[in-house]
Motif scaffolding. Structure first.
Motif, short mmCIF file in Angstrom:
data_model
loop_
_atom_site.label_atom_id
_atom_site.label_comp_id
_atom_site.label_asym_id
_atom_site.label_seq_id
_atom_site.Cartn_x
_atom_site.Cartn_y
_atom_site.Cartn_z
N UNK A 92 37.94 28.49 46.93
CA UNK A 92 37.21 29.37 46.02
C UNK A 92 35.81 28.81 45.79
N UNK A 93 34.83 29.73 45.71
CA UNK A 93 33.42 29.34 45.56
C UNK A 93 32.79 30.19 44.47
N UNK A 94 31.86 29.60 43.73
CA UNK A 94 31.17 30.32 42.65
C UNK A 94 29.72 30.59 43.07
N UNK A 95 29.33 31.87 43.01
CA UNK A 95 27.97 32.29 43.33
C UNK A 95 27.50 33.23 42.23
N UNK A 96 26.33 32.98 41.68
CA UNK A 96 25.77 33.82 40.60
C UNK A 96 26.74 33.98 39.43
N UNK A 97 27.52 32.94 39.15
CA UNK A 97 28.47 32.98 38.04
C UNK A 97 29.75 33.75 38.34
N UNK A 119 50.07 52.66 41.66
CA UNK A 119 49.57 51.32 41.89
C UNK A 119 48.07 51.35 41.94
N UNK A 120 47.50 50.25 42.38
CA UNK A 120 46.04 50.20 42.52
C UNK A 120 45.69 49.34 43.73
N UNK A 121 44.48 49.56 44.21
CA UNK A 121 43.93 48.78 45.30
C UNK A 121 42.76 47.99 44.72
N UNK A 122 42.75 46.69 44.90
CA UNK A 122 41.66 45.88 44.37
C UNK A 122 40.66 45.60 45.49
N UNK A 123 39.52 46.26 45.39
CA UNK A 123 38.47 46.13 46.41
C UNK A 123 37.62 44.90 46.12
N UNK A 124 37.22 44.21 47.18
CA UNK A 124 36.33 43.06 46.99
C UNK A 124 34.97 43.51 46.49
N UNK A 125 34.45 44.61 47.06
CA UNK A 125 33.15 45.14 46.65
C UNK A 125 33.17 46.65 46.65
N UNK A 166 24.97 41.28 50.59
CA UNK A 166 24.83 42.55 49.85
C UNK A 166 23.71 42.47 48.83
N UNK A 167 23.55 41.33 48.16
CA UNK A 167 22.47 41.17 47.19
C UNK A 167 21.10 41.27 47.87
N UNK A 168 21.00 40.73 49.09
CA UNK A 168 19.74 40.86 49.84
C UNK A 168 19.47 42.32 50.19
N UNK A 169 20.52 43.04 50.62
CA UNK A 169 20.36 44.46 50.93
C UNK A 169 19.99 45.25 49.68
N UNK A 213 29.60 34.59 50.94
CA UNK A 213 28.46 34.82 51.84
C UNK A 213 28.20 36.32 51.98
N UNK A 214 29.26 37.12 52.06
CA UNK A 214 29.09 38.57 52.16
C UNK A 214 28.43 39.12 50.90
N UNK A 215 28.81 38.59 49.74
CA UNK A 215 28.19 39.02 48.48
C UNK A 215 26.69 38.71 48.51
N UNK A 216 26.33 37.53 49.02
CA UNK A 216 24.91 37.17 49.11
C UNK A 216 24.15 38.13 50.04
#
Length: 155
Positions: free
Chosen positions: A42-47, A96-102, A62-65, A57-60
């Motif tokens: 597990x890694x913490x980025x932007x809190x 039920x539910x689906x938990x999406x990463x983004x 997306x933030x650039x985009x 890395x994918x979140x980073x």
């Protein structure tokens, strides 16, 4: 004289202390000590805590985009309800539910915004029957597919 049992007790004690020190160092460095069953850290980025370095890395990316104006309204770990419909009942029932990463909106070539639900997947997870079932339920409920991204291989 030290017996074998006492030596192993000392070894276990030393191992526990060393493991705690690594955990504290990981926490200070922004890495959670909790381990994933597939070995991801597990890694913490932007809190925000992410389940793997690849997901962070994918979140980073997306933030650039988002800064470039190609995407907007990025959200992480969004629970999306999955509804089952019956031909004998009016409406549907949440099963039920689906938990999406983004989830986010992406601009197409005409300049219109459309929703994207994205999941960062490793090979073992993508093959699981539960995930494949939820992916089919999502498509039936919302009319579009989940975008799956995988870690790019370095050569």
């Amino acid at each position: 004289m030290v017996t074998t049992g006492e030596v192993s007790a000392v070894s276990k004690s030393t191992h526990t202390i060393a493991r705690r020190a690594v955990s504290r160092a990981e926490i200070i460095a922004g890495v959670s000590p909790k381990r994933n069953k597939f070995g991801a850290k597990r890694v913490k980025v932007d809190g925000i805590w992410f389940d793997s370095k690849g997901e962070a890395a994918r979140y980073s990316e997306l933030k650039l985009e988002e800064r470039a104006g190609d995407v907007r309204n990025i959200k992480t770990q969004v629970a999306i309800p999955l509804i089952a419909f019956s031909m004998y009942a009016v409406g549907g029932e949440e099963v039920g539910h689906y938990k999406a990463d983004y989830t986010y909106e992406r601009r197409n070539s005409r300049g219109d915004w459309f929703p994207v639900v994205e999941d960062f997947k490793g090979e073992p997870t993508a093959a699981k029957e539960t995930y494949r079932f939820k992916r089919r339920m999502f498509r039936a409920n919302y009319g579009f597919d989940i975008t799956e991204t995988k870690r790019s291989r370095r050569r």
